[in-house]
Each structure stands twice: as C-alpha cells, then as structure tokens.
Design a protein around this motif. Sequence first.
Motif: not given
Length: 411
Positions: A359-385
């Motif tokens: 949650g705090n990472l999202e605040l920092r990313v938004r502070a510089v005009g960006g976007e944070l995405l967290v998702e669970q992909a098929p096959g047991g994958l976890f992705r942070l973008v």
Amino acid sequence: MTRRGKSSGELAEAVRVEGILRRSRDLPAPRMAHVILIVAISCYVGITTLNILNAGVEGRGLAVALASLAAIFALQLSHSRPGARHAPTSRKVLTLGAQVALTYLPLITLKAQWGAMAGFLAGSLLLLLPPRLGWSLYGLVGVSMLVPALLEGMSALFTVYIVQTTLLTGLVTFGLSRLSELVRVLHESRGALTRAAVTRERLRFARDLHDLLGYSLSAIQLKGELIHRLIEAHPAKAKQEIEEVLAISRQSLADVRRVASGYRDMSLEEEIESARSVLSAAEVTAVTDIRLGPVSSPVDTVLATVLREAVTNILRHSRAGHCEISAVEKDGLVTLSVTNDGITEGYRDSSPHSGSGLGNLELRVRAVGGELLVEQAPGGLFRLVACVPADGDEDRESDESADEERVGAAI
C-alpha cells in the motif's frame, strides 16, 4: 559509505540470512543425523560379524571377536561424538591406542575377515588428530592392510579391494561424523543468528534515531517550555515559536522515515544488482531484462524501492524458485515488472499501508505520476508491475507535509 549503498548492503545481508535460515529448515534434525551415523557404523560392524560367522569361527574365538567388535563400536561412537577432537590429549591417546590394539591384534587369527575394522581406525585418526598428521596416518593405515594380504598370499585384485575398502570406510566414518556435528551446530546457531540479526537491527535503529532525533526532540522540548512562558504575555512571539516547532517536527518525521525505510537516494540499477545477489543466495533463479535510459532521481528511487519490496516479499512470503525482473523504458514510460512462481495460498499483507507494505509503495508510485499493479497470474505466478514516467518528479515542497503525515501514520 553512502546511505544508498549502506541500505542495499544491509538488505542483501538480511535477506541472505533469511535464505540461509529457510534452507536450514530442510536439513535433517540433529537426532536424525546422529541416528544415520549410528546405523552406518552398525552396518559395517554387522558385515564384519557375518564375515566372521561365515569363516566358521566358533567357541572362545567367536566370543573374543564379538567382544572386540562391541569395544570398537563403543570407541567409534565416542570418537564420532561432537567435540571429541577437543578432548584432552591423554584421553585421545588412550582411546586411539585401544582402537589400534583392537584393530590389528585380531588380524593375526581372523585375517581378512577383520579388515573392515581398520577403516574405523582410519576415520578416528581423521576425527581426533590435526589435519596433516591425521591424513598421513589415514594413508598409513590403508597401506598397512597390504601386509596381511601379502602374508596370506592373496591375489593382487583382492589386495587392492582390502586397501580400498579400508580407506573408503574411513572416509565414510569421518564424513558422516562431521556432517552430524555440522547439522547440530547449524540448528543451534539458527536461533542465535536470528537473535543476533534482530539485536543488530535494533541497535542500528536506536543509533540512527539518537543521531537524527536527539537534537530535534531537545529543541522541541525547549521551545515548548518557551511557548508555555510566552503564550500569555507575548502571543505573537509564541506563535512564531510554534511555527518553528512545526517545522522541526516535520523534519523529525522525515528523519524517522529515512531511518525506517531508507528509500531515498536509491538507484534502480544498483538495486537490481543487489537483487541478483540476494536471489542467488536464496537459490532463486533470476532472469533480468534491463533496457533503461536516463530517468529522474525521484523515479529512480521509487522504482528501486518497489524492486526492494518485491524481492523481500518473494523471499519472506513465498516459495519461489524462479523470478523474472524486467525494467524497460519505452516512449518516456518506465515499466518495472517482477514475476515469481512461488505464490503462497492464503497469504495477504496484513498491513497494506505499512512503511514497507504494498500500500505504501502505491503511494510512492503515484507521487511520481505512476501506477502500481499487483496480480496473480495463472500457474501460481505473482506479478508486481510499476509504470512510471521517466521524467516524473515529486513536488517535494508542496507534497512534503502530506507525504510525511502518511508515512508517520504508517509508522
């Protein structure tokens, strides 16, 4: 050392320790390792017993042989116990002398059927004596087995077999004894290592707080006492002092943030190198795709913070074996992606707005005009973008107070 280099180094060390502790959980318990050693020694003794029985030894000879086997078994267990090499020299000379006698005297009557016992003597020499002397005598014991073979007129092939068996038994005895001791030491040190890491971090935090906040808190206390005296007689002066107290408190909060997270003035490329080292130490295969151009300092810092948190989560909250890290700049947009295959069912960050949470990472990313995405992909994958403009800049003057309040609340 700069704060940025120091923070990366401390994270690498901390996660390396985490990886060691996690891998140590897969080792057998000390009791199991000791049982394996005893079973191995018992098997060698059992083989020798079968050889003696097969040779037709009976009566008093059989009784003496079995008693000698029991004595060698007890001596070998004593020599293989943890810390046996630190016993007094007189005791080691006495027990090794007894084992030498029990090894070579029965060869007079039992001949080749007793040959395996020389392997125990070779292993004991390696366990109890200094390396140079131990290995020299180990080889001498192996060569000594040529004598009974030549006296009996054995074939060259069987003679080589006797010597090789003796040396192999010595290596197996030495190796299993040392491994059993190492497993015990590792299990004992795991708790001590954890306590030492916690103590070291506690001392670092206390030291940094003292260095950064000692002056600020003293100044706030003094100005508070001054305001208390001025508030009725000189309200204007008291107001001015209050403004100074607020300024000091905001700076103190910023100092706390630096102590707690240490995320400022970080470099994404340096953090990627640190992540490779950390993941490698934790036996996680890391694949990286780095195609970066010039980025602003705030963006560099935010992306480095995202990567650090992602790697830390991989090692602490997953069982990943493979991780892909990509940092690509295209059309003025930097995309950092961290994917791993070790998602743990039921895991959820219990403190999403903590100083080190997503949650705090999202605040920092938004502070510089960006976007944070967290998702669970098929096959047991976890992705942070994290997608951030390459030239994004944080309005430190206008957003400083709000940012500090968010971090302060999280702390």
